[in-house]
Motif scaffolding. Structure first.
Motif, PDB file in Angstrom:
ATOM      1  N   ALA A  44       0.852  -1.189   0.000  1.00 33.13           N
ATOM      2  CA  ALA A  44       0.000   0.000   0.000  1.00 33.13           C
ATOM      3  C   ALA A  44       0.889   1.240   0.000  1.00 33.13           C
ATOM      4  CB  ALA A  44      -0.915   0.002   1.221  1.00 33.13           C
ATOM      5  N   VAL A  45       0.457   2.268  -0.731  1.00 29.90           N
ATOM      6  CA  VAL A  45       1.246   3.485  -0.870  1.00 29.90           C
ATOM      7  C   VAL A  45       0.388   4.689  -0.511  1.00 29.90           C
ATOM      8  CG1 VAL A  45       2.546   4.932  -2.477  1.00 29.90           C
ATOM      9  CG2 VAL A  45       2.633   2.454  -2.703  1.00 29.90           C
ATOM     10  N   GLY A  46       0.972   5.599   0.257  1.00 30.94           N
ATOM     11  CA  GLY A  46       0.313   6.856   0.583  1.00 30.94           C
ATOM     12  C   GLY A  46       1.174   8.008   0.105  1.00 30.94           C
ATOM     13  N   TRP A  47       0.525   9.125  -0.215  1.00 34.82           N
ATOM     14  CA  TRP A  47       1.235  10.293  -0.736  1.00 34.82           C
ATOM     15  C   TRP A  47       0.873  11.519   0.075  1.00 34.82           C
ATOM     16  CZ3 TRP A  47       4.767   9.578  -4.534  1.00 34.82           C
ATOM     17  CH2 TRP A  47       4.686   8.402  -5.279  1.00 34.82           C
ATOM     18  N   GLY A  48       1.835  12.416   0.219  1.00 32.24           N
ATOM     19  CA  GLY A  48       1.601  13.694   0.874  1.00 32.24           C
ATOM     20  C   GLY A  48       2.449  14.742   0.192  1.00 32.24           C
ATOM     21  N   ALA A  49       2.264  15.986   0.586  1.00 30.39           N
ATOM     22  CA  ALA A  49       3.021  17.080  -0.020  1.00 30.39           C
ATOM     23  C   ALA A  49       3.443  18.069   1.042  1.00 30.39           C
ATOM     24  CB  ALA A  49       2.185  17.776  -1.085  1.00 30.39           C
ATOM     25  N   SER A  50       4.547  18.729   0.777  1.00 30.69           N
ATOM     26  CA  SER A  50       5.038  19.793   1.643  1.00 30.69           C
ATOM     27  C   SER A  50       5.473  20.944   0.762  1.00 30.69           C
ATOM     28  CB  SER A  50       6.220  19.293   2.471  1.00 30.69           C
ATOM     29  OG  SER A  50       6.763  20.366   3.204  1.00 30.69           O
ATOM     30  N   TYR A  51       5.048  22.126   1.123  1.00 31.24           N
ATOM     31  CA  TYR A  51       5.457  23.302   0.362  1.00 31.24           C
ATOM     32  C   TYR A  51       6.364  24.143   1.249  1.00 31.24           C
ATOM     33  CZ  TYR A  51       5.298  27.244  -2.803  1.00 31.24           C
ATOM     34  OH  TYR A  51       5.657  28.244  -3.665  1.00 31.24           O
ATOM     35  N   ALA A  52       7.641  23.839   1.198  1.00 29.70           N
ATOM     36  CA  ALA A  52       8.669  24.547   1.944  1.00 29.70           C
ATOM     37  C   ALA A  52       9.966  24.372   1.147  1.00 29.70           C
ATOM     38  CB  ALA A  52       8.808  23.981   3.353  1.00 29.70           C
ATOM     39  N   TYR A  53      11.079  24.791   1.698  1.00 34.90           N
ATOM     40  CA  TYR A  53      12.352  24.656   0.997  1.00 34.90           C
ATOM     41  C   TYR A  53      12.629  23.166   0.759  1.00 34.90           C
ATOM     42  CZ  TYR A  53      17.147  25.383  -0.346  1.00 34.90           C
ATOM     43  OH  TYR A  53      18.329  25.399  -1.053  1.00 34.90           O
ATOM     44  N   PRO A  54      12.615  22.705  -0.502  1.00 31.32           N
ATOM     45  CA  PRO A  54      12.641  21.266  -0.801  1.00 31.32           C
ATOM     46  C   PRO A  54      13.834  20.494  -0.234  1.00 31.32           C
ATOM     47  CG  PRO A  54      12.101  22.508  -2.766  1.00 31.32           C
ATOM     48  CD  PRO A  54      12.508  23.501  -1.721  1.00 31.32           C
ATOM     49  N   ASP A  55      15.030  21.030  -0.323  1.00 37.47           N
ATOM     50  CA  ASP A  55      16.179  20.282   0.190  1.00 37.47           C
ATOM     51  C   ASP A  55      16.086  20.097   1.698  1.00 37.47           C
ATOM     52  OD1 ASP A  55      17.243  19.994  -2.355  1.00 37.47           O
ATOM     53  OD2 ASP A  55      18.450  21.809  -2.199  1.00 37.47           O
ATOM     54  N   LEU A  56      15.573  21.106   2.388  1.00 38.70           N
ATOM     55  CA  LEU A  56      15.402  21.003   3.830  1.00 38.70           C
ATOM     56  C   LEU A  56      14.310  19.988   4.177  1.00 38.70           C
ATOM     57  CD1 LEU A  56      16.272  21.996   6.576  1.00 38.70           C
ATOM     58  CD2 LEU A  56      14.661  23.899   6.337  1.00 38.70           C
ATOM     59  N   VAL A  57      13.214  20.006   3.438  1.00 39.29           N
ATOM     60  CA  VAL A  57      12.135  19.035   3.648  1.00 39.29           C
ATOM     61  C   VAL A  57      12.673  17.619   3.498  1.00 39.29           C
ATOM     62  CG1 VAL A  57       9.986  18.111   2.665  1.00 39.29           C
ATOM     63  CG2 VAL A  57      10.267  20.582   2.983  1.00 39.29           C
ATOM     64  N   LYS A  58      13.450  17.383   2.450  1.00 38.32           N
ATOM     65  CA  LYS A  58      14.003  16.041   2.199  1.00 38.32           C
ATOM     66  C   LYS A  58      14.879  15.581   3.367  1.00 38.32           C
ATOM     67  CE  LYS A  58      16.350  13.398  -1.418  1.00 38.32           C
ATOM     68  NZ  LYS A  58      15.264  12.472  -1.760  1.00 38.32           N
ATOM     69  N   ILE A  59      15.735  16.464   3.850  1.00 39.88           N
ATOM     70  CA  ILE A  59      16.614  16.109   4.975  1.00 39.88           C
ATOM     71  C   ILE A  59      15.806  15.818   6.231  1.00 39.88           C
ATOM     72  CG2 ILE A  59      18.344  17.026   6.581  1.00 39.88           C
ATOM     73  CD1 ILE A  59      19.513  18.547   4.117  1.00 39.88           C
ATOM     74  N   ILE A  60      14.874  16.708   6.553  1.00 36.80           N
ATOM     75  CA  ILE A  60      14.093  16.528   7.783  1.00 36.80           C
ATOM     76  C   ILE A  60      13.274  15.241   7.736  1.00 36.80           C
ATOM     77  CG2 ILE A  60      12.160  17.454   9.134  1.00 36.80           C
ATOM     78  CD1 ILE A  60      13.302  20.268   8.455  1.00 36.80           C
ATOM     79  N   ILE A  61      12.615  14.994   6.612  1.00 38.31           N
ATOM     80  CA  ILE A  61      11.758  13.799   6.538  1.00 38.31           C
ATOM     81  C   ILE A  61      12.584  12.524   6.462  1.00 38.31           C
ATOM     82  CG2 ILE A  61      10.063  12.557   5.138  1.00 38.31           C
ATOM     83  CD1 ILE A  61       8.792  15.305   4.559  1.00 38.31           C
ATOM     84  N   GLU A  62      13.540  12.457   5.527  1.00 39.81           N
ATOM     85  CA  GLU A  62      14.274  11.193   5.333  1.00 39.81           C
ATOM     86  C   GLU A  62      15.293  10.920   6.428  1.00 39.81           C
ATOM     87  OE1 GLU A  62      13.840  10.694   0.494  1.00 39.81           O
ATOM     88  OE2 GLU A  62      15.824  11.106   1.324  1.00 39.81           O
ATOM     89  N   LYS A  63      15.937  11.945   6.941  1.00 43.49           N
ATOM     90  CA  LYS A  63      17.005  11.715   7.931  1.00 43.49           C
ATOM     91  C   LYS A  63      16.519  11.812   9.374  1.00 43.49           C
ATOM     92  CE  LYS A  63      20.158  11.472   4.725  1.00 43.49           C
ATOM     93  NZ  LYS A  63      20.637  10.196   4.274  1.00 43.49           N
ATOM     94  N   HIS A  64      15.569  12.708   9.645  1.00 46.94           N
ATOM     95  CA  HIS A  64      15.143  12.908  11.022  1.00 46.94           C
ATOM     96  C   HIS A  64      13.840  12.163  11.355  1.00 46.94           C
ATOM     97  CE1 HIS A  64      13.622  15.822  14.339  1.00 46.94           C
ATOM     98  NE2 HIS A  64      14.095  14.734  14.860  1.00 46.94           N
ATOM     99  N   LEU A  65      12.798  12.346  10.555  1.00 51.01           N
ATOM    100  CA  LEU A  65      11.503  11.766  10.901  1.00 51.01           C
ATOM    101  C   LEU A  65      11.354  10.291  10.527  1.00 51.01           C
ATOM    102  CD1 LEU A  65       9.136  14.729   9.965  1.00 51.01           C
ATOM    103  CD2 LEU A  65       9.879  14.002  12.251  1.00 51.01           C
TER     104      LEU A  65
END
Length: 94
Positions: A44-65
């Motif tokens: 099963a796959v879920g999708w979401g979106a974030s509208y902020a500075y993309p490189d920062l979003v990627k780091i926070i989600i993949e590395k921290h969360l």
């Protein structure tokens, strides 16, 4: 069902001719956004979106969360929201 993968895809689009539009904050010549994919061990796959500075979003989600949510049941949405809020408070959220 358990969360198996969390990935972030950063999307970037230039307006044709880099014309874009003007607003109170200046000239907009492109758009950026981050799309978040959550994949479970059942496929099963879920999708979401974030509208902020993309490189920062990627780091926070993949590395921290993501490490806090891999292997957990994706159905406990309110608990996950509370946990993400608590984990990101030190970024300046109130």
């Amino acid at each position: 069902m358990r969360i198996d993968q969390i990935k972030v895809y950063n999307l970037y689009m230039d307006y044709p001719g880099r014309r874009g539009f003007r607003y109170a904050g200046g000239q907009v010549t492109s758009r950026v956004t981050s799309i978040v994919q959550v994949v479970t061990d059942t496929g099963a796959v879920g999708w979401g979106a974030s509208y902020a500075y993309p490189d920062l979003v990627k780091i926070i989600i993949e590395k921290h969360l993501a490490p806090h949510f891999l292997g957990v049941d994706p159905g406990a949405v309110e608990q996950h929201w509370d946990k993400m809020y608590a984990l990101t408070r030190w970024y300046g959220r109130k």
